[in-house]
Design an enzyme around this catalytic site. Structure first.
Site, mmCIF file in Angstrom:
data_model
loop_
_atom_site.group_PDB
_atom_site.id
_atom_site.type_symbol
_atom_site.label_atom_id
_atom_site.label_comp_id
_atom_site.label_asym_id
_atom_site.label_seq_id
_atom_site.Cartn_x
_atom_site.Cartn_y
_atom_site.Cartn_z
ATOM 1 N N CYS B 60 0.816 -1.216 0.000
ATOM 2 C CA CYS B 60 0.000 0.000 0.000
ATOM 3 C C CYS B 60 0.852 1.269 0.000
ATOM 4 O O CYS B 60 2.068 1.241 0.124
ATOM 5 C CB CYS B 60 -0.941 0.001 1.192
ATOM 6 S SG CYS B 60 -0.083 0.091 2.780
ATOM 7 N N ALA B 63 3.089 1.857 2.959
ATOM 8 C CA ALA B 63 4.325 1.069 2.903
ATOM 9 C C ALA B 63 5.379 1.788 2.066
ATOM 10 O O ALA B 63 6.567 1.794 2.398
ATOM 11 C CB ALA B 63 4.050 -0.313 2.326
ATOM 12 N N ARG B 94 12.440 -4.041 6.906
ATOM 13 C CA ARG B 94 13.037 -3.782 5.594
ATOM 14 C C ARG B 94 14.568 -3.786 5.604
ATOM 15 O O ARG B 94 15.210 -3.494 4.609
ATOM 16 C CB ARG B 94 12.493 -2.476 4.998
ATOM 17 C CG ARG B 94 11.212 -2.737 4.204
ATOM 18 C CD ARG B 94 10.726 -1.503 3.488
ATOM 19 N NE ARG B 94 11.706 -0.913 2.603
ATOM 20 C CZ ARG B 94 11.951 -1.312 1.359
ATOM 21 N NH1 ARG B 94 11.293 -2.309 0.846
ATOM 22 N NH2 ARG B 94 12.854 -0.705 0.629
ATOM 23 N N HIS B 194 5.548 6.624 -2.432
ATOM 24 C CA HIS B 194 6.851 7.196 -2.781
ATOM 25 C C HIS B 194 6.673 8.671 -3.146
ATOM 26 O O HIS B 194 7.414 9.529 -2.706
ATOM 27 C CB HIS B 194 7.464 6.482 -3.988
ATOM 28 C CG HIS B 194 7.640 5.013 -3.799
ATOM 29 N ND1 HIS B 194 7.517 4.116 -4.851
ATOM 30 C CD2 HIS B 194 7.938 4.275 -2.709
ATOM 31 C CE1 HIS B 194 7.733 2.893 -4.394
ATOM 32 N NE2 HIS B 194 7.993 2.961 -3.102
#
Lengths: 460, 546
Positions: B60, B63, B94, B194
């Site tokens: 999503c 994230a 991550r 992003h």
């Protein structure tokens, strides 16, 4: 220092949770649904939820974890997710051909008020559910309870949406598994067999999340409680619910729907909880406890006697989920150890009361907190104020263990950095012996590491 | 050494991949499955909604924003405003490594912060709790920055995280507080996150510290997240050649470096998908050009260093770059020579991320392996086909909701690092400034390109192509391995790495050799299951006859 900003001074917090000792409902629902044979869990929310839950479960089990998502976009979030769910049901039955889709909600779909009961009914009315197939659901809002609540809600969904009462009782008992590992569920089945009783165990993730390497990916592995078994649970003589938070709600629902009486027990972790489990089976099924079980018990007690010097008075900090923490704490007390700090992010008055009662009787000075702000940050602060000899909890504990240089045993969910939990049980006498072995190894390895050369022992 | 496999007819493969889908789904998916031709690159449907129920790799918006872009900066307190799960799942998973300079320096990466919203916060609003949480974080840690991340319910109930952030920032005076509206449902994948992260970092961080940075050749490294220590290897090389890294976006980074990043003279972009917005915005506002580079692969690293040398146009720098390449190359070559006989001719598939499916092909090429099929999880058409297609990309409803910042040249700090003529001259020399040619140009003719691969398609592809290795993420890892094929995780590297630079290339070669030639793949069948051992009949027979 990894957790270099954790101070010794404990201040009351009201808004901020730091290093939580819990996660959210839907992952529990997804895990539970994997314990139904031929079932594809489905996350009704944003893609991220499904992706995160699959990733976490995959890291914990090192196994495929299949689940689908309604892939909400902004439009779905505004206009409701019905179209997405109906489209998903079409796609899933056409492409992945499960027997069952187990839908759970998310904070997103709950906030906009999506009604899964109405939507799954519509799917049925619209003929989207092929003959002989099922769509079940559980409401699992992430802003209530924890992952354990989600597990309980999905297991309750299994009971209410599958169990049928034919009027003719079957010579069988339900064992409703609280949140436990596939290895533990396998052990429950073994114990039932040894005790000579027929059981329906649900959910059952053994042979699902511990599947063998065969060179073939079996999308629906052979394990899992079958639909027929779940249906027949309404005709069982009685239910044993293992865990008041994760299993009892399903037992209550089953009693309500099909008049199956139930008894709630702790998950059989440790000597006393296993004793109660075996006694309960013996009582409700009217069977005598076989010699084999008594001998298993004897072996556990034998080691408890023989190794008591390494255990007595050792201080332990632990964090995790209610249904595990309660019998684990009791086991530590039986081992003459001192559980000095206990936290669980999962809220609940029942658990709070049960744990308080246990501690008041046997360890009144223990620090214990559950629910909001009962997090690992607080636990770590407590540990700085009163250091411990052993830390028990999920993988995230390794940061505290390293910083404070404390032996650490991985126990609970999730375990992201070791294997074993899915293969070797922690329940029953045998499983408790394994847990005891781990505790002893952790403590004795530390003694070996820290011993002065002149004090280094060959025989221990 | 295995012989090259016969590559199946891609047109037939495509039919095979979609034939089981309901008609509407098949129609949609077929546009995302294309047969490559590097000469005339075909259009690939990308960055569109995933079909519900299809079992996607995608995550999503949150994230992409918190997990990917903001997560790796060590001295920000990242508070996730929402129910507990979102923050929990993004907690340390991550592998963004970070190395504070001293024990006293701030590092919040091992921590997880959440407002843990409860039902009453959903019903009556969560802003009050958020402000309490921000205050508590400030009192406990006194961080330089606090960032707030909105999760799905926050947007729906209308909590104004930006107003809360402004209020607290003003109240503290010495702590930069800012928010991100990165609710999970925005956009169609991590990609939206992003973009939102780029906007927020640009608005709230970049340009806050105008102290001129030191160094002769100063650049920022964009789209590098220090997974498995990738940034450490790049930093090592930069130091060796004499390049000053002003800021990294955002592997092994600090707030201070990012705030000062506009004093660099070049932005190099590794992951185009996650950070190209930043490159463009800094170009417009400060006059810093950006260049697509790739530090994944030894050849690519050398090539990228040479590009940087060319950009700065300094003979001494260029000579140092050549010297370093000459020094590093023999180590790399020695490992390739040893491993190549065991990997040459083998095939790989890469379905991952928004740039990794492209970059890692270079490493496979260096091992003599062929990429037969590849695709991204959350990329856009330009990442496949090159930035030339940008003007032709239709902005759909899902993308329209992501804010495009209107950037103008900074009246004080805009300073074009290169004149138009200089840029032209660099382009003449083959330097692609502010450009990216995408993945498909580099892939062979008739290789298969699939965007947003579904689980079903992945199983089919493996069945048909039987690749020697499959590259994807954790969700795919054990599925593919159950099929007897090793899967290399290209998000987490299977907890290895680094894979960048020269040292990283060596690590990767060794890992791939270990994986594709591991004896375990030949041990899957029990002896009594393999041909010639008919169910132990021989043994039984001899036992009976005795």
């Amino acid at each position: 220092m990894l957790l270099r900003h954790t101070s010794k001074e404990v201040k009351v917090r009201e808004g901020l949770t730091i290093n939580p000792a819990k996660t959210c409902q839907p992952i529990g629902a997804m895990y539970a649904a994997l314990g139904i044979h031929g079932c594809l869990p489905h996350s009704h929310g944003s893609q991220g939820c499904c992706s995160y839950h699959r990733s976490t479960l995959t890291r914990h089990y090192k196994e495929p974890v299949m689940a689908a998502t309604s892939s909400f976009t902004e439009g779905a979030s505004v206009f409701g997710g019905q179209a997405n769910l109906l489209a998903a049901i079409d796609t899933i039955f056409a492409v992945y051909e499960p027997d069952i889709i187990a839908v759970h909600s998310t904070c997103l779909s709950e906030t906009i008020g999506d009604d899964l009961q109405q939507m799954t009914k519509k799917a049925k009315d619209d003929g989207k559910i092929p003959e002989g197939k099922y769509v079940i659901y559980a409401s699992t809002p992430s802003f209530i309870g924890s992952h354990v609540t989600g597990y309980a809600n999905m297991v309750t969904g299994m009971a209410t949406q599958f169990a049928e009462s034919t009027g003719v009782k079957k010579s069988q008992f339900n064992i409703i598994a609280g949140w436990m590992e596939p290895s533990d569920m396998r052990e429950i089945k073994r114990l039932a067999k040894v005790m000579g009783i027929n059981i329906v165990l649900f959910p059952d993730t053994s042979d699902v999340l511990d599947a063998p390497q065969t060179g073939k990916h079996v999308f629906y592995p052979k394990g899992g409680t079958t639909v027929d078994e779940l249906k027949s649970s309404g005709d069982s003589i009685a239910s044993l619910a293992l865990g008041s938070v994760s299993a009892e709600p399903a037992a209550i629902a089953l009693e309500k729907k099909c008049k199956v009486p139930f008894e709630t027990l702790d998950i059989p972790i440790g000597l006393s909880a296993t004793d109660r489990f075996i006694m309960a089976i013996s009582k409700v099924a009217g069977v005598t406890v076989p010699e084999e079980v008594t001998a298993d018990r004897g072996r556990l007690v034998d080691i408890m006697c023989d190794m008591e010097q390494y255990l007595h008075g050792k201080k332990v900090a632990l964090f995790g989920d209610p249904d595990q923490l309660l019998p684990l704490t009791e086991f530590l007390l039986d081992l003459s150890m001192k559980p000095v700090h206990i936290v669980s992010g999962t809220p609940g008055q029942r658990f709070e009361k049960q744990m308080r009662q246990l501690l008041d009787e046997r360890s009144p000075e223990t620090n214990f907190k559950s629910g909001l702000q009962a997090d690992m940050f607080l636990l770590h602060q407590w540990m700085k104020n009163e250091p411990v000899d052993l830390l028990i909890g999920n993988t995230y504990g390794k940061y505290m263990a390293r910083d404070e240089d404390i032996p650490f045993i991985r126990f609970g969910f999730p375990i992201l950095d070791r294997i074993g939990h899915s293969y070797f049980p922690n329940i029953g006498y045998g499983g408790s012996l394994r847990l005891l072995e781990k505790i002893l190894n952790a403590i004795m390895d530390r003694q070996d590491r820290d011993a002065l050369e002149e004090k280094f022992e060959l025989v221990m | 050494m295995e012989a090259n496999k016969i590559i199946p007819d891609p047109a037939q493969v495509r039919e095979e991949l979609i034939h089981k889908y309901p008609a509407k789904v098949a129609k949609k998916r077929s546009k995302s499955i294309v047969i490559n031709d590097p000469e005339t690159i075909p259009e690939v449907q990308a960055n569109v909604r995933t079909v519900p129920g299809i079992i996607t790799q995608r995550g999503c918006c949150y994230a992409g924003c918190k997990g990917v872009v903001l997560g790796p900066t060590r001295d920000i307190v990242n508070i996730v405003h929402g129910p507990i799960g979102c923050s929990f799942y993004a907690w340390l998973t991550r592998r963004n490594q970070t190395k504070p300079e001293t024990l006293m320096d701030a590092n919040y990466i091992p921590y997880c912060f959440s407002t843990d919203m409860q039902e009453e916060n959903i019903v009556f609003g969560g802003e009050k709790k958020l402000k309490i949480a921000i205050q508590e974080a400030y009192d406990l840690f006194h961080p330089k920055s606090i960032a707030i991340f909105s999760t799905c319910p926050v947007g729906l109930i209308g909590d104004d995280v930006h107003a809360a952030a402004r209020e607290m920032k003003e109240k503290f005076g010495d702590c930069n507080v800012f928010g991100f509206s990165c609710e999970g449902y925005r956009g169609v994948s991590q990609s939206a996150g992003h973009h939102i992260a780029n906007n927020g970092v640009f608005k709230h961080m970049v340009g806050r510290d105008n102290t001129p940075s030191e160094g002769k050749f100063k650049l920022n490294l964009l789209g590098e997240y220090n997974i498995g220590g990738d940034a450490f290897e790049i930093e090592r090389i930069f130091e060796k050649v004499g390049i000053t890294l002003v800021a990294s976006f955002s592997g092994n980074s600090t707030v201070g470096a990012i705030e000062n990043s506009h004093t660099a003279d070049l932005n190099v972009i590794l992951c185009h998908r996650s950070i190209n917005y930043m490159g463009d915005m800094m170009e417009t506002k400060y006059g810093i050009p950006w260049m697509k580079i790739n530090f994944v692969g030894a050849e690519s690293t050398a090539k990228s260093l040479r590009k940087i040398g060319e950009y700065f146009g300094d003979e001494e720098l260029k000579a140092r770059i050549e010297a370093v390449i000459a020094e590093e190359a023999p180590k790399v070559k020695a490992v390739i020579n040893e491993i190549m006989p065991r990997t040459k001719g083998k095939t790989a598939m890469l379905f991952v991320g928004g740039s990794r499916a492209h970059h890692y092909q270079d490493l496979f090429t260096e091992l003599g392996m062929t990429t037969v099929a590849a695709g991204y999880e959350f990329a856009h058409r330009d990442d496949y086909e090159g930035r030339d297609v940008l003007p032709g990309i239709k902005v759909d409803a899902d993308s329209k909701n992501i804010e495009e910042l209107k950037i103008v040249a900074d009246p004080e700090f805009y300073n074009p690092r290169k004149t138009e003529a200089e840029l032209e001259a660099l382009k003449e020399k083959g330097l692609e400034i502010n450009g990216y040619e995408g993945m498909m140009k580099q892939m062979t003719k008739k290789s298969l390109v699939v965007d947003d691969l579904s689980h079903y398609e992945s199983e089919k592809l493996i069945e048909i192509y039987k690749p020697d290795i499959f590259c994807a993420g954790i969700k795919e890892k054990y599925v593919v391995q159950k099929m007897g094929i090793p899967l290399k995780q290209l998000h987490s590297y299977d907890y290895g790495g680094p894979y960048t630079g020269f040292e990283g290339a060596i690590n990767f070669y060794k890992d791939i050799d270990r994986m594709v030639n591991n004896p375990v793949w030949k041990l899957i069948k029990a002896p009594w299951e393999t041909a010639g051992n008919g169910k132990g009949a021989g043994l039984a027979a001899s036992y009976v006859t005795q």
